[in-house]
Motif scaffolding. Structure first.
Motif, mmCIF file in Angstrom:
data_model
loop_
_atom_site.group_PDB
_atom_site.id
_atom_site.type_symbol
_atom_site.label_atom_id
_atom_site.label_comp_id
_atom_site.label_asym_id
_atom_site.label_seq_id
_atom_site.Cartn_x
_atom_site.Cartn_y
_atom_site.Cartn_z
ATOM 1 N N GLU A 337 -32.101 -18.743 -4.864
ATOM 2 C CA GLU A 337 -31.433 -20.019 -4.612
ATOM 3 C C GLU A 337 -31.635 -20.518 -3.194
ATOM 4 O OE1 GLU A 337 -29.998 -21.860 -6.941
ATOM 5 O OE2 GLU A 337 -30.690 -20.303 -8.332
ATOM 6 N N THR A 338 -32.114 -19.648 -2.296
ATOM 7 C CA THR A 338 -32.274 -20.045 -0.904
ATOM 8 C C THR A 338 -33.360 -21.099 -0.763
ATOM 9 O OG1 THR A 338 -31.627 -17.828 -0.185
ATOM 10 C CG2 THR A 338 -32.723 -19.219 1.438
ATOM 11 N N ILE A 339 -33.047 -22.138 -0.007
ATOM 12 C CA ILE A 339 -34.007 -23.204 0.294
ATOM 13 C C ILE A 339 -34.492 -23.003 1.722
ATOM 14 C CG2 ILE A 339 -34.333 -25.695 0.507
ATOM 15 C CD1 ILE A 339 -32.086 -26.054 -1.540
ATOM 16 N N TYR A 340 -35.797 -23.123 1.932
ATOM 17 C CA TYR A 340 -36.392 -22.872 3.243
ATOM 18 C C TYR A 340 -37.037 -24.145 3.786
ATOM 19 C CZ TYR A 340 -36.045 -17.983 1.726
ATOM 20 O OH TYR A 340 -35.596 -16.771 1.275
ATOM 21 N N TRP A 341 -36.972 -24.291 5.091
ATOM 22 C CA TRP A 341 -37.681 -25.353 5.784
ATOM 23 C C TRP A 341 -38.959 -24.756 6.373
ATOM 24 C CZ3 TRP A 341 -37.742 -30.412 5.931
ATOM 25 C CH2 TRP A 341 -38.377 -31.072 6.983
ATOM 26 N N ILE A 342 -40.113 -25.339 6.036
ATOM 27 C CA ILE A 342 -41.393 -24.821 6.508
ATOM 28 C C ILE A 342 -41.801 -25.566 7.769
ATOM 29 C CG2 ILE A 342 -43.788 -24.365 5.923
ATOM 30 C CD1 ILE A 342 -41.703 -22.834 4.250
ATOM 31 N N GLY A 352 -26.222 -24.979 4.920
ATOM 32 C CA GLY A 352 -25.509 -26.209 4.618
ATOM 33 C C GLY A 352 -26.052 -26.888 3.376
ATOM 34 N N GLN A 353 -25.502 -28.048 3.090
ATOM 35 C CA GLN A 353 -25.862 -28.788 1.887
ATOM 36 C C GLN A 353 -27.156 -29.556 2.109
ATOM 37 O OE1 GLN A 353 -23.928 -28.417 -0.815
ATOM 38 N NE2 GLN A 353 -25.316 -29.620 -2.099
ATOM 39 N N TRP A 354 -28.136 -29.293 1.250
ATOM 40 C CA TRP A 354 -29.423 -29.978 1.344
ATOM 41 C C TRP A 354 -29.574 -30.908 0.155
ATOM 42 C CZ3 TRP A 354 -32.954 -31.079 4.796
ATOM 43 C CH2 TRP A 354 -34.212 -31.526 4.390
ATOM 44 N N GLY A 355 -29.603 -32.209 0.414
ATOM 45 C CA GLY A 355 -29.668 -33.192 -0.668
ATOM 46 C C GLY A 355 -31.034 -33.807 -0.861
ATOM 47 N N GLU A 356 -32.016 -33.361 -0.084
ATOM 48 C CA GLU A 356 -33.365 -33.904 -0.198
ATOM 49 C C GLU A 356 -34.171 -33.131 -1.249
ATOM 50 O OE1 GLU A 356 -34.314 -36.556 1.466
ATOM 51 O OE2 GLU A 356 -32.500 -36.751 2.685
ATOM 52 N N VAL A 375 -31.784 -22.758 9.994
ATOM 53 C CA VAL A 375 -31.701 -24.076 10.621
ATOM 54 C C VAL A 375 -30.636 -24.887 9.880
ATOM 55 C CG1 VAL A 375 -33.572 -24.910 9.132
ATOM 56 C CG2 VAL A 375 -33.006 -26.145 11.228
ATOM 57 N N PRO A 376 -29.764 -25.615 10.613
ATOM 58 C CA PRO A 376 -28.723 -26.417 9.958
ATOM 59 C C PRO A 376 -29.325 -27.577 9.183
ATOM 60 C CG PRO A 376 -28.242 -26.064 12.298
ATOM 61 C CD PRO A 376 -29.653 -25.648 12.078
ATOM 62 N N ALA A 377 -28.784 -27.842 8.014
ATOM 63 C CA ALA A 377 -29.273 -28.947 7.192
ATOM 64 C C ALA A 377 -29.135 -30.280 7.914
ATOM 65 C CB ALA A 377 -28.517 -28.971 5.861
ATOM 66 N N GLU A 378 -28.064 -30.418 8.759
ATOM 67 C CA GLU A 378 -27.829 -31.674 9.457
ATOM 68 C C GLU A 378 -28.985 -32.028 10.393
ATOM 69 O OE1 GLU A 378 -25.796 -29.071 9.527
ATOM 70 O OE2 GLU A 378 -24.211 -29.707 8.140
ATOM 71 N N ALA A 379 -29.524 -31.005 11.051
ATOM 72 C CA ALA A 379 -30.626 -31.251 11.977
ATOM 73 C C ALA A 379 -31.858 -31.744 11.233
ATOM 74 C CB ALA A 379 -30.943 -29.981 12.759
ATOM 75 N N LEU A 380 -32.111 -31.203 10.045
ATOM 76 C CA LEU A 380 -33.286 -31.590 9.268
ATOM 77 C C LEU A 380 -33.108 -32.972 8.662
ATOM 78 C CD1 LEU A 380 -34.032 -28.209 7.484
ATOM 79 C CD2 LEU A 380 -35.077 -29.135 9.569
ATOM 80 N N THR A 381 -31.891 -33.296 8.268
ATOM 81 C CA THR A 381 -31.619 -34.634 7.737
ATOM 82 C C THR A 381 -31.885 -35.675 8.800
ATOM 83 O OG1 THR A 381 -29.929 -33.725 6.258
ATOM 84 C CG2 THR A 381 -29.886 -36.098 6.657
ATOM 85 N N ALA A 382 -31.521 -35.349 10.051
ATOM 86 C CA ALA A 382 -31.781 -36.270 11.148
ATOM 87 C C ALA A 382 -33.281 -36.427 11.371
ATOM 88 C CB ALA A 382 -31.120 -35.747 12.430
ATOM 89 N N PHE A 383 -34.024 -35.332 11.243
ATOM 90 C CA PHE A 383 -35.475 -35.373 11.390
ATOM 91 C C PHE A 383 -36.097 -36.266 10.320
ATOM 92 C CE2 PHE A 383 -39.559 -33.772 9.842
ATOM 93 C CZ PHE A 383 -40.336 -33.845 10.983
ATOM 94 N N LYS A 384 -35.632 -36.112 9.081
ATOM 95 C CA LYS A 384 -36.181 -36.908 7.983
ATOM 96 C C LYS A 384 -35.890 -38.388 8.197
ATOM 97 C CE LYS A 384 -37.359 -35.328 4.298
ATOM 98 N NZ LYS A 384 -38.657 -35.028 3.676
#
Length: 460
Positions: A337-342, A352-356, A375-384
């Protein structure tokens, strides 16, 4: 002399009998649990323990007689260490009874439903324990020295990725015309032909998928067969392209002659590629439509291997394998179930919650990226979100040239997207896209091209 009376054994009450039965049942459960724990531990301890030999993978689909002949041929003509793994596509021809009678000489799995040739082959790859792996069509009849000569060829040069034999049932350079009706005459002909001779090893652009030998390391670098290609020759051509993309060669050995059990002299290549299987052809075409033959001229082209892997250590590039041809700055997941950022060639668990969007990959693909810090989901959402607001060129953006070709910007390089299918599979078609002139694009260094991930119709 009077004998002593023996004490009378009274029958136990029903309550006592029940109590004893419960105790026996409890001891049985405890023993079963302990045995399971020990077996599980032994299995985990030996999960990555491989043997110096070849795992021979034989998919089948209501072909029990062909499977029998193939297995008997292997046993009769193979003196090296090997294991046979049969993966059956839910056949109703009694193959399970036959395999069970072999008393463990063959490992096998009977699938509850058919998942096609490539799907069965992939399960076999997952089960394989040998340091080399051979995918074998069950209508192949092995001959003297067949596997020995294939292995000699494979191990003669580290740059060789795939090796195949020659046969009466194959097409192209691997076809050998043979006109014997008697099986003994055929085997005598093969015995004479199959004397090891390195002058009979030749590079080729493509190999038949009926008999493919490769090292375990290649499986780890290239991954599973693409299950979007179910028919010959597409699954073998797809795998061959992916092997060549990493700089490895394809070789056929004319000193390894095997026989194909033909019916009415039908070639397997022709028989399995008849109309009625248009999906594999269309899928293959869509996947590789933008591939250029110059890509495989590693020394002469701008896509030379050294240029591609510039900025990436040789060790990192080799470990990434096919994943080096996947884009970064996106979210992926494997079986868990783990989601990874590459990013930067590592996978970072997203907290955190990843909605992308999330791209599902095989475990082999996922494991190639080293584990990084969460990595926090919030930081990646801001990047997107940043990608849609800033006009400057940034990682994760798409650029298009005057010819309509698309490029993905990543770590200061432009990466050619091989096909529209690749863009769709990675969700890149939804990224912000900028039109650049050819001059503007030319000053951005080239990176590795981006190819589509393999399609899996099962969890692997």
């Amino acid at each position: 002399m009077r004998r002593k009376k023996r004490p009378v054994r009274r029958l136990k009450s029903s309550a006592g009998l029940r109590n004893n039965a419960e105790k026996r049942l409890e001891r049985y459960r405890l023993g079963l649990s302990k045995g399971y724990e020990q077996g599980l531990k032994a299995g985990l301890d030996n999960y990555e323990a491989y043997f110096e030999g070849t795992s021979i993978i034989i998919p089948s689909d209501n072909e029990v007689e062909s499977v029998k002949a193939c297995i008997e041929g292997i046993m009769d003509h193979t003196d090296l260490a090997y294991e046979i793994i049969v993966i059956d596509n839910s056949s109703t021809d009694g193959i399970e009874h036959y395999l069970n009678q072999l008393d463990g000489q063959v490992r096998y799995r009977i699938l509850p439903e058919s998942i096609g040739f490539t799907g069965a082959a992939n399960i076999g790859f997952m089960m394989a324990k040998g340091t080399s792996i051979l995918l074998l069509n069950n209508r192949i009849q092995p001959t003297e020295n067949w596997l020995e000569n294939l292995l000699l060829c494979l191990n003669s040069d580290d740059s060789i990725g795939l090796v195949g034999p020659v046969s009466n049932g194959l097409s192209g350079k691997q076809r050998m015309e043979i006109h014997f009706d008697d099986l003994e005459d055929k085997h005598e002909y093969a015995r004479v032909n199959n004397k090891s001779d390195s002058s009979k090893w030749h590079q080729t652009d493509r190999l038949s998928g009926c008999c493919l030998l490769f090292r375990r390391e290649l499986l780890e670098r290239v991954g599973y067969l693409d299950e979007g290609c179910q028919e010959t020759p597409y699954y073998a051509d797809d795998y061959g392209l992916r092997v060549k993309l990493q700089g490895s060669s394809l070789v056929y050995a004319r000193d390894a002659l095997v026989y194909f059990a033909e019916q009415a002299e039908e070639r397997v290549e022709r028989q399995m590629s008849q109309a009625g299987h248009p999906d594999s052809s269309l899928y293959f075409s869509n996947k590789w439509r933008g591939i250029d033959s110059v890509i495989f001229d590693m020394e002469a082209s701008a896509y030379g291997r050294d240029e591609w892997f510039k900025g990436m250590s040789a060790e990192s590039g080799a470990k990434l394998g096919e994943s080096a041809f996947y884009p970064q700055h996106l979210a992926v997941k494997g079986l868990g179930e783990t989601i990874y950022w590459i990013e930067d060639c590592v996978r970072r668990p997203i907290n955190g919650q990843w909605g992308e969007s999330v791209i599902c990959l095989s475990q082999l693909d996922l494991w190639r990226w080293a584990m990084g810090e969460p990595v926090p989901a919030e930081a990646l959402t801001a990047f997107k979100g940043f990608l849609g607001e800033d006009e400057a060129l940034r990682d994760g953006m798409l650029c298009e040239d005057s010819n309509g070709s698309s490029y993905y910007l990543e770590n200061g390089r432009k990466r050619a997207i091989i096909s529209r299918l690749a863009a769709e599979c990675w969700g890149l078609d939804a990224h912000r896209q900028m039109k650049l002139t050819d001059e503007e694009l030319s000053v951005i260094p080239d990176g590795l091209p981006i190819i589509a991930p393999v399609k899996l119709l099962q969890a692997l």
